[in-house]
Scaffold this active site. Structure first.
Site, PDB file in Angstrom:
ATOM      1  N   ASP A 369       0.863  -1.180   0.000  1.00 60.60           N
ATOM      2  CA  ASP A 369       0.000   0.000   0.000  1.00 60.60           C
ATOM      3  C   ASP A 369       0.900   1.232   0.000  1.00 60.60           C
ATOM      4  OD1 ASP A 369      -2.017   1.852   0.255  1.00 60.60           O
ATOM      5  OD2 ASP A 369      -2.516   1.351   2.326  1.00 60.60           O
ATOM      6  N   CYS A 395      -3.264   4.656  -4.144  1.00 63.93           N
ATOM      7  CA  CYS A 395      -3.989   5.922  -4.089  1.00 63.93           C
ATOM      8  C   CYS A 395      -3.685   6.791  -5.300  1.00 63.93           C
ATOM      9  CB  CYS A 395      -3.647   6.682  -2.803  1.00 63.93           C
ATOM     10  SG  CYS A 395      -1.909   7.097  -2.628  1.00 63.93           S
TER      11      CYS A 395
END
Length: 440
Positions: A369, A395
């Site tokens: 992540d 993201c």
């Protein structure tokens, strides 16, 4: 850069949206980016500046609105630079974000056999962490409290923020008056609210330590707020960049936590956490379902943070190696794992260095992540290891597509993909991808 025509108003038909959710129109060879415009609309836009053949504009009027247009409920919209898609219905926002990710993956020739339903939550009042700027104007003898204006470094005063929870202590007019009553009112630069599961916390940034009188004023206000609040309040102050915040009120604050998969994960006021608690819980549950950790497996969690994925993973498998670059986060991971009696090993490593993972034992699966920059330095090690399963949470759609392109070219296949609307009312999007190694 040519500025000829600046200030002129042009009439445009909007064809589509760019990656930032701005309307895109064309006249001749020139392209026009129009924030606040939607595909299919006929609009007028005022020219602001030009870079090569792209004009950046400001929406002047909407002559023919699209069905997806809605009236922004926030009175600060178009001045505050925080929420740039309030003019679009929530369903249209989600569709735009998925199309954006699909477009980026297609550019890198990444094949997606299955798109899962987007993970969504409340469109308003969802944000559990924010950072507001504070500036003292000597000329006006007043403090500004709010977010940066769109395309500017200037602060826009706000009263309430519609994406923050509803609470009396989140009234920024009250904060403006409170700061204005301090002797150090010109030294306050930021306020960071954090909505933990057990408390509402404020971290105030000051350029110098606060005096006794100011500390009393702040404590008195928090006493008053607390008497009317069912939720515990805390006030912390940080006076040096990089230094730990000091709790000013109350004297003996509770340890902060948020709950994921039944685990109470400890957090510090300055820790990074996903701002949308409801979508985060869905995201972690989906990650566990997709990765399907087995009891006898060893799993890496790269860019582990405070353990949002690591701790739940360690509840299911033999061993988790949580890799993080900050000493404070590594110490937090170790303390959490010990407190929860989980089989987790926390390691500090610079994941921008290609060799950072070379000494670790073979993983059965990897979860990563990374920040917006992606995981370019990690990808070669994943290719070398030929890991059976990789779950990538991103993201940033562009860096995700870049990294997936390299992995797929080296023998990985995308099995599942889905977006997560972590930031409603904005163009930002989170994406989860499950890959399996199949070989070339």
């Amino acid at each position: 850069m040519t500025q000829s025509g600046k200030g002129r108003v042009v009439s445009l038909t909007i064809d589509n949206l760019n990656s930032e959710g701005q309307g895109v129109g064309r006249l001749g060879r020139d392209v026009y980016f129009v924030p606040g415009a939607l595909p299919g609309e006929r609009v007028t836009a005022r020219l602001e500046n030009r870079s090569k053949k792209i004009w950046h504009t400001r929406l002047d009027s909407v002559e023919a609105p699209a069905p997806e247009r809605t009236e922004p409920p926030c009175p600060h919209y178009r001045r505050c630079g925080g929420c740039d898609l309030q003019h679009m219905t929530v369903n249209a926002q989600v569709a735009f974000k998925q199309a954006r990710v699909e477009r980026e993956l297609s550019r890198q020739k990444v094949a997606v056999p299955q798109w899962s339903q987007a993970l969504t939550g409340d469109a308003w009042g969802y944000r559990r962490k924010a950072r507001l700027g504070v500036r003292f104007s000597k000329d006006q003898n007043t403090n500004f409290v709010g977010f940066r204006e769109e395309g500017s470094k200037h602060l826009s005063n706000i009263s309430r923020c519609a994406v923050l929870p509803d609470h009396e202590a989140l009234d920024w007019d009250a904060w403006r008056a409170l700061i204005g009553s301090l002797e150090a009112r010109s030294l306050i630069t930021q306020i960071e609210p954090l909505w933990a599961d057990n408390a509402l916390v404020f971290v105030v940034r000051a350029l110098k330590p606060l005096g006794h009188n100011d500390r009393n004023v702040l404590a008195t206000q928090f006493d008053a707020w607390q008497q009317r609040s069912a939720r515990q309040l805390q006030l912390w102050v940080r006076t040096e960049k990089g230094a730990e915040a000091e709790c000013l009120w109350p004297e003996d604050p509770e340890e902060l936590w948020h709950q994921v998969e039944g685990l109470k994960l400890r957090i510090q006021p300055d820790d990074f956490i996903q701002v949308n608690g409801a979508v985060n819980r869905q995201m972690v549950a989906q990650a566990l379902e997709w990765l399907a950790p087995a009891e006898n497996e060893q799993i890496w969690d790269l860019f582990a943070g405070h353990g949002n994925f690591s701790m739940p993973l360690a509840s299911y498998c033999r061993h988790v190696v949580a890799v993080e670059g900050q000493d404070s986060m590594v110490n937090s991971l170790k303390a959490q794992a010990e407190k929860l009696a989980l089989p987790l090993q926390a390691i500090r490593a610079d994941l921008s260095e290609t060799a950072a993972l070379s000494v670790l034992p073979e993983p059965d699966a990897v979860l990563l992540d990374p920040p917006r920059a992606g995981a370019a330095a990690v990808v070669p090690e994943l290719i070398r290891r030929r890991v059976a399963r990789v779950l990538y949470v991103s993201c940033d759609a562009a860096t995700l597509a870049r990294d997936l392109g390299a992995l797929c070219a080296a023998g990985y296949e995308v099995k599942k993909t889905g977006i997560m609307d972590m930031f409603p009312q904005t163009h930002h999007v989170e994406t989860m991808v499950l890959l399996e190694y199949r070989g070339k």
